[in-house]
Design a protein around this motif. Structure first.
Motif, PDB file in Angstrom:
ATOM      1  N   TYR A 125      64.826  16.033 -33.183  1.00 50.18           N
ATOM      2  CA  TYR A 125      64.195  16.751 -34.296  1.00 50.18           C
ATOM      3  C   TYR A 125      63.153  17.750 -33.798  1.00 50.18           C
ATOM      4  N   ASP A 126      62.452  17.405 -32.740  1.00 47.71           N
ATOM      5  CA  ASP A 126      61.459  18.313 -32.179  1.00 47.71           C
ATOM      6  C   ASP A 126      62.109  19.648 -31.814  1.00 47.71           C
ATOM      7  N   GLY A 127      63.236  19.593 -31.136  1.00 45.68           N
ATOM      8  CA  GLY A 127      63.938  20.825 -30.775  1.00 45.68           C
ATOM      9  C   GLY A 127      64.430  21.584 -31.988  1.00 45.68           C
ATOM     10  N   LEU A 128      64.910  20.865 -32.981  1.00 44.98           N
ATOM     11  CA  LEU A 128      65.415  21.524 -34.197  1.00 44.98           C
ATOM     12  C   LEU A 128      64.280  22.152 -35.003  1.00 44.98           C
ATOM     13  N   ILE A 129      63.127  21.505 -34.999  1.00 43.26           N
ATOM     14  CA  ILE A 129      61.969  22.067 -35.703  1.00 43.26           C
ATOM     15  C   ILE A 129      61.554  23.394 -35.073  1.00 43.26           C
ATOM     16  N   TYR A 130      61.599  23.462 -33.762  1.00 43.88           N
ATOM     17  CA  TYR A 130      61.282  24.727 -33.093  1.00 43.88           C
ATOM     18  C   TYR A 130      62.322  25.791 -33.420  1.00 43.88           C
ATOM     19  N   ALA A 131      63.582  25.392 -33.541  1.00 47.07           N
ATOM     20  CA  ALA A 131      64.640  26.357 -33.856  1.00 47.07           C
ATOM     21  C   ALA A 131      64.417  26.997 -35.222  1.00 47.07           C
ATOM     22  N   VAL A 132      63.983  26.200 -36.190  1.00 51.16           N
ATOM     23  CA  VAL A 132      63.779  26.746 -37.536  1.00 51.16           C
ATOM     24  C   VAL A 132      62.376  27.316 -37.711  1.00 51.16           C
ATOM     25  N   ARG A 133      61.616  27.278 -36.637  1.00 52.13           N
ATOM     26  CA  ARG A 133      60.268  27.855 -36.610  1.00 52.13           C
ATOM     27  C   ARG A 133      59.348  27.249 -37.668  1.00 52.13           C
ATOM     28  N   ALA A 134      59.437  25.926 -37.819  1.00 49.11           N
ATOM     29  CA  ALA A 134      58.610  25.211 -38.785  1.00 49.11           C
ATOM     30  C   ALA A 134      57.303  24.787 -38.120  1.00 49.11           C
ATOM     31  N   PHE A 135      56.581  25.778 -37.603  1.00 44.52           N
ATOM     32  CA  PHE A 135      55.376  25.482 -36.833  1.00 44.52           C
ATOM     33  C   PHE A 135      54.247  24.933 -37.701  1.00 44.52           C
ATOM     34  N   GLY A 136      54.163  25.362 -38.948  1.00 45.15           N
ATOM     35  CA  GLY A 136      53.148  24.820 -39.847  1.00 45.15           C
ATOM     36  C   GLY A 136      53.376  23.339 -40.098  1.00 45.15           C
ATOM     37  N   PHE A 137      54.633  22.980 -40.323  1.00 47.54           N
ATOM     38  CA  PHE A 137      54.976  21.568 -40.511  1.00 47.54           C
ATOM     39  C   PHE A 137      54.626  20.768 -39.263  1.00 47.54           C
ATOM     40  N   LEU A 138      54.972  21.302 -38.111  1.00 46.63           N
ATOM     41  CA  LEU A 138      54.700  20.626 -36.844  1.00 46.63           C
ATOM     42  C   LEU A 138      53.202  20.434 -36.630  1.00 46.63           C
ATOM     43  N   ARG A 139      52.423  21.483 -36.905  1.00 50.73           N
ATOM     44  CA  ARG A 139      50.967  21.384 -36.771  1.00 50.73           C
ATOM     45  C   ARG A 139      50.414  20.287 -37.675  1.00 50.73           C
ATOM     46  N   ASN A 140      50.860  20.271 -38.928  1.00 50.96           N
ATOM     47  CA  ASN A 140      50.363  19.281 -39.873  1.00 50.96           C
ATOM     48  C   ASN A 140      50.768  17.859 -39.483  1.00 50.96           C
ATOM     49  N   ALA A 141      51.988  17.709 -38.974  1.00 48.39           N
ATOM     50  CA  ALA A 141      52.447  16.379 -38.558  1.00 48.39           C
ATOM     51  C   ALA A 141      51.636  15.896 -37.355  1.00 48.39           C
ATOM     52  N   LEU A 142      51.362  16.783 -36.407  1.00 46.95           N
ATOM     53  CA  LEU A 142      50.567  16.403 -35.237  1.00 46.95           C
ATOM     54  C   LEU A 142      49.133  16.061 -35.642  1.00 46.95           C
ATOM     55  N   LEU A 143      48.565  16.843 -36.536  1.00 43.13           N
ATOM     56  CA  LEU A 143      47.203  16.537 -36.998  1.00 43.13           C
ATOM     57  C   LEU A 143      47.152  15.197 -37.717  1.00 43.13           C
ATOM     58  N   LEU A 144      48.152  14.921 -38.539  1.00 41.70           N
ATOM     59  CA  LEU A 144      48.214  13.639 -39.222  1.00 41.70           C
ATOM     60  C   LEU A 144      48.315  12.492 -38.219  1.00 41.70           C
ATOM     61  N   GLY A 145      49.152  12.689 -37.201  1.00 44.98           N
ATOM     62  CA  GLY A 145      49.308  11.657 -36.175  1.00 44.98           C
ATOM     63  C   GLY A 145      48.020  11.413 -35.419  1.00 44.98           C
ATOM     64  N   VAL A 146      47.317  12.484 -35.071  1.00 40.97           N
ATOM     65  CA  VAL A 146      46.051  12.347 -34.350  1.00 40.97           C
ATOM     66  C   VAL A 146      44.998  11.680 -35.221  1.00 40.97           C
ATOM     67  N   CYS A 147      44.939  12.067 -36.463  1.00 41.89           N
ATOM     68  CA  CYS A 147      43.927  11.496 -37.372  1.00 41.89           C
ATOM     69  C   CYS A 147      44.196  10.031 -37.726  1.00 41.89           C
ATOM     70  N   CYS A 148      45.449   9.626 -37.708  1.00 47.99           N
ATOM     71  CA  CYS A 148      45.791   8.259 -38.095  1.00 47.99           C
ATOM     72  C   CYS A 148      45.774   7.269 -36.930  1.00 47.99           C
ATOM     73  N   THR A 149      45.522   7.780 -35.706  1.00 49.37           N
ATOM     74  CA  THR A 149      45.519   6.843 -34.577  1.00 49.37           C
ATOM     75  C   THR A 149      44.122   6.496 -34.147  1.00 49.37           C
TER      76      THR A 149
END
Length: 149
Positions: A125-149
């Motif tokens: 999915y990481d590779g596919l997310i980059y293909a569709v250029r969903a960088f905003g989604f990726l940023r938000n998911a990473l921030l959520l992961g960092v904040c929840c750990t």
């Protein structure tokens, strides 16, 4: 971010003693083996997927997505089965320390095996997310992961 996560986990495990650090290192190495193999599928998803989307070939992109996810899931499943079947030889290959071996004969190993298909799908999915250029989604998911750990 990945290196920072590994460092944070090592800092969290360190107070538990040398055996825990050793067990963590073994599990991390085996986790990364599957990740590196499946990362090739992610690269294909990024490169070929970007070309397909750029050419307006959504139907082919959907087929590529399904194929890569199936390959990733199969790879994760095979890795899980191999790790489960080869538990004792793998542990013996990584450590001779009896305390570390004891830690690797706990539900930790079951968790390592069970999560291999999930690990594989996340990488694809990481590779596919980059293909569709969903960088905003990726940023938000990473921030959520960092904040929840």
């Amino acid at each position: 971010l990945l290196s920072g996560s590994v460092l944070a986990l090592m800092v969290a495990v360190a107070p538990l003693g040398a055996a825990a650090v050793g067990a963590h290192a073994v599990v991390l190495q085996l986790w990364m083996v599957t990740s590196y193999v499946v990362d090739g599928f992610a690269d294909v998803g990024t490169m070929v997927g970007s070309r397909l989307l750029g050419a307006g070939e959504e139907r082919h992109m959907r087929r590529l997505t399904a194929t890569l996810l199936l390959l990733g899931l199969a790879t994760g499943g095979v890795a899980a089965c191999l790790m489960a079947a080869l538990h004792d030889p793998l542990v013996a290959a990584f450590t001779r320390d009896s305390e570390t071996r004891a830690m690797l004969h706990t539900p930790l190993w079951t968790l390592l095996c069970a999560l291999q298909p999930v690990n594989a799908l996340v990488f694809v999915y990481d590779g596919l997310i980059y293909a569709v250029r969903a960088f905003g989604f990726l940023r938000n998911a990473l921030l959520l992961g960092v904040c929840c750990t």
